[in-house]
Design an enzyme around this catalytic site. Sequence first.
Site, PDB file in Angstrom:
ATOM      1  N   ARG A 132       0.822  -1.222   0.000  1.00 37.29           N
ATOM      2  CA  ARG A 132       0.000   0.000   0.000  1.00 37.29           C
ATOM      3  C   ARG A 132       0.852   1.266   0.000  1.00 37.29           C
ATOM      4  NH1 ARG A 132      -5.563  -0.508   2.584  1.00 37.29           N
ATOM      5  NH2 ARG A 132      -6.004  -2.706   2.368  1.00 37.29           N
ATOM      6  N   GLY A 157       7.258  12.330  14.628  1.00 38.69           N
ATOM      7  CA  GLY A 157       6.186  12.946  13.855  1.00 38.69           C
ATOM      8  C   GLY A 157       6.129  14.442  13.982  1.00 38.69           C
ATOM      9  N   ASP A 210       2.667  23.295  13.419  1.00 38.60           N
ATOM     10  CA  ASP A 210       1.450  24.116  13.322  1.00 38.60           C
ATOM     11  C   ASP A 210       1.152  24.625  14.725  1.00 38.60           C
ATOM     12  OD1 ASP A 210       0.641  23.163  10.530  1.00 38.60           O
ATOM     13  OD2 ASP A 210       0.825  21.294  11.654  1.00 38.60           O
TER      14      ASP A 210
HETATM   15  N1  HPA Z   1      -3.725  18.279  14.282  1.00 36.79           N
HETATM   16  C1  HPA Z   1      -3.501  16.970  14.417  1.00 36.79           C
HETATM   17  N2  HPA Z   1      -2.352  16.414  14.107  1.00 36.79           N
HETATM   18  C2  HPA Z   1      -1.363  17.212  13.650  1.00 36.79           C
HETATM   19  C3  HPA Z   1      -1.532  18.576  13.489  1.00 36.79           C
HETATM   20  C4  HPA Z   1      -2.781  19.132  13.829  1.00 36.79           C
HETATM   21  O1  HPA Z   1      -2.988  20.347  13.696  1.00 36.79           O
HETATM   22  N3  HPA Z   1      -0.370  19.089  12.996  1.00 36.79           N
HETATM   23  C5  HPA Z   1       0.490  18.053  12.877  1.00 36.79           C
HETATM   24  N4  HPA Z   1      -0.113  16.918  13.275  1.00 36.79           N
END
Ligand code: HPA
Length: 239
Positions: free
Chosen positions: A44, A90, A203
Amino acid sequence: MPTPHISAPDGAFAETVLMPGDPLRAAHIAERFFDDAEQVTNVRGMAGFTGTFDGEPISVMASGMGMPSAAIYVTELVREYGVKRIIRVGTCGAYAPSLALRTIVAATDVVTNSNMPALLGAPTPIAPTPALVEALHDAASARSIDVVTGTVFTSDIFYEPTDEARERHTAAGVLAVEMEAAAIYSVAALEGAEALAMFTITDHLVTHEHLSADERQLTVDEMLELGCHTAVAAQRAAT
Ligand code: HPA
């Protein structure tokens, strides 16, 4: 033996597996940081690679996005390939107003809106393996890298319908949101493996700042390399 989702032969994975969400990031980690990297699976398009880092065997396998996907790969890696530790590398969104973009965060405690840990009968609190947190602190302090530790929210929802969840978690002191750590910690604990999740803040959900695509790659590399050093430190400490 190959599983429904991993086509690698027996023995194809190292004891320690780095786990980004994105399969392209898995390929990037193997290419940029591993020596002698070989692709071992691509079912996948969920890429996995094994190579060495600082002379130690190491693997990387993507989790995909969200807890159901991550749980599948952790279960199969530990149960079928004898993997002993999983380190999620991550990105996350900041909930704590004081956290700056690019900060490296490690989840020493996880809260979630998912039923998965309860349905699995996973132990509580949902937490990382202390030896891996220690390996991370050692690897970070040896390189003068700051890591912020605390509670991370693993959400089943990326596009929240309202600000309620974010505001509640910010008020409770939760550092950041992401979508896989609770599954990785819960399944690893149930399957007898070690786990840790570390992130770069890309973010900011309070200030609404975001890193550009180019900045994301450059910034995330520091955390990815720290993940490689953490993996090697943990593996050496365990043998
Ligand atoms: N929300 C959820 N997971 C994430 C985000 C987010 O804004 N940014 C990076 N991983």
